[in-house]
Design an enzyme around this catalytic site. Structure first.
Site, PDB file in Angstrom:
ATOM      1  N   HIS A  73       0.856  -1.195   0.000  1.00 59.91           N
ATOM      2  CA  HIS A  73       0.000   0.000   0.000  1.00 59.91           C
ATOM      3  C   HIS A  73       0.891   1.244   0.000  1.00 59.91           C
ATOM      4  O   HIS A  73       1.964   1.254   0.602  1.00 59.91           O
ATOM      5  CB  HIS A  73      -0.906  -0.011   1.236  1.00 59.91           C
ATOM      6  CG  HIS A  73      -1.977   1.033   1.174  1.00 59.91           C
ATOM      7  ND1 HIS A  73      -1.749   2.340   1.521  1.00 59.91           N
ATOM      8  CD2 HIS A  73      -3.268   0.954   0.777  1.00 59.91           C
ATOM      9  CE1 HIS A  73      -2.873   3.028   1.339  1.00 59.91           C
ATOM     10  NE2 HIS A  73      -3.808   2.210   0.891  1.00 59.91           N
TER      11      HIS A  73
ATOM     12  N   GLU B 143      -3.683   1.960  -7.544  1.00 63.78           N
ATOM     13  CA  GLU B 143      -4.022   3.056  -6.637  1.00 63.78           C
ATOM     14  C   GLU B 143      -3.062   4.223  -6.869  1.00 63.78           C
ATOM     15  O   GLU B 143      -1.999   4.294  -6.227  1.00 63.78           O
ATOM     16  CB  GLU B 143      -3.889   2.591  -5.188  1.00 63.78           C
ATOM     17  CG  GLU B 143      -4.844   1.482  -4.811  1.00 63.78           C
ATOM     18  CD  GLU B 143      -5.298   1.632  -3.363  1.00 63.78           C
ATOM     19  OE1 GLU B 143      -6.508   1.695  -3.150  1.00 63.78           O
ATOM     20  OE2 GLU B 143      -4.439   1.699  -2.466  1.00 63.78           O
TER      21      GLU B 143
HETATM   22  C1  PEP Z   1      -6.638   3.414   0.120  1.00 64.99           C
HETATM   23  O1  PEP Z   1      -6.116   3.862   1.128  1.00 64.99           O
HETATM   24  O2  PEP Z   1      -6.276   2.342  -0.351  1.00 64.99           O
HETATM   25  C2  PEP Z   1      -7.695   4.186  -0.519  1.00 64.99           C
HETATM   26  C3  PEP Z   1      -8.067   3.876  -1.720  1.00 64.99           C
HETATM   27  O3  PEP Z   1      -8.201   5.212   0.239  1.00 64.99           O
HETATM   28  P1  PEP Z   1      -9.390   6.217  -0.177  1.00 64.99           P
HETATM   29  O4  PEP Z   1     -10.509   5.380  -0.728  1.00 64.99           O
HETATM   30  O5  PEP Z   1      -9.771   6.884   1.100  1.00 64.99           O
HETATM   31  O6  PEP Z   1      -8.832   7.146  -1.180  1.00 64.99           O
END
Ligand code: PEP
Length: 267
Positions: A94, A166
């Protein structure tokens, strides 16, 4: 047909009783859907009690992190081996782990291997920062993160990994800029192509690729409708039972929309 994967990452929020209350509320709202898999990633401390509380037909559990060695003198750490009877998934790499805890490519690779060794499915997070995106380095960053993380795995093992795209700039706790579905689509296509080039078309077809970044119940449909998007990783909105159950409902609606064609592949 692949099951759509909806993962709620609660991060370092909710103590045991708050976590239990949230699960209770979610259980009241979320129905059992054969083709939607709902995964909760609470803090390590609450995994054990929640494993006794959850309706396993509705929810699976994920850890947010684990250590790459199976046992030994690593004070303060919890291994994948210790988690194997508790969780189906572990989030690995992450962006908060990479940025705040300095997890580098080698550590992420070893954690992915440790997850597979312990029969836990890794949810491998990849994504570029805003600076890298502006410098035109997105593809290079994704390539490096994927190549390195999967490098110790067989084709079969790779097909079991979940990759979550992400972009760091889209995560709500960083800048939270909303990524356009078109931008996400390009990245998802690129990620699958990387897997295909390295591990063949079977692995590329089978591997599940998710999107994560400020997803909530209002905008999730735009991402889930992207061809090749197998689900979402949700941070902030997963702490709100209205929003999270709304996301699951929307995933069901998208899955059952008349125009949606199945890819005919089993997960
Ligand atoms: C995450 O931390 O993996 C994430 C996607 O957070 P958010 O949905 O709050 O942007």
């Amino acid at each position: 047909m692949k099951r759509t994967l909806i993962v709620g990452n609660w991060k370092m929020n909710l103590d045991t009783s708050q976590a239990s209350l949230l699960v209770h509320r979610l259980e009241e709202r979320i129905k059992i859907h054969q083709d939607i898999e709902v995964v909760l990633a609470p803090s390590l401390l609450t995994l054990q009690p929640l494993s006794l509380q959850i309706d396993r037909r509705k929810f699976r559990l994920a850890a947010q992190n684990a250590y790459l060695k199976d046992e030994g003198a690593f004070t303060g750490e919890v291994s994948f081996t210790m988690l194997r009877d508790l969780v189906h998934y572990v989030i690995v790499g992450h962006s908060e782990r990479r940025l705040y805890f300095h997890e580098d490519l080698d550590m992420v690779r070893d954690k992915v291997a440790a997850a597979i060794r312990n029969e836990i499915t890794p949810i491998l997070c990849v994504g570029e920062t805003q600076v890298e995106r502006r410098a035109g380095e997105t593809k290079q960053v994704l390539h490096d993160q994927i190549m390195s993380a999967l490098s110790n795995l067989t084709d079969q093992e790779v097909s079991e990994v979940v990759i979550a795209y992400e972009p760091v700039w889209a995560i709500s706790t960083f800048s939270g800029i909303l990524a356009k579905p078109d931008e996400v689509k390009q990245a998802l296509v690129f990620i699958r192509k990387q897997v295909e080039d390295l591990y063949g078309s079977r692995a590329a077809k089978k591997i599940r690729v998710l999107y994560g970044g400020s997803v909530d119940d209002q905008i999730v449909g735009g991402y889930l409708e992207i061809e090749g998007c197998d689900g979402v990783l949700v941070g902030g909105a997963s702490l709100n039972y209205h929003k999270f159950s709304g996301i699951v409902e929307k995933a069901y609606a998208v899955k059952h929309a008349p125009e949606k064609e199945s890819d005919g592949e089993d997960s």
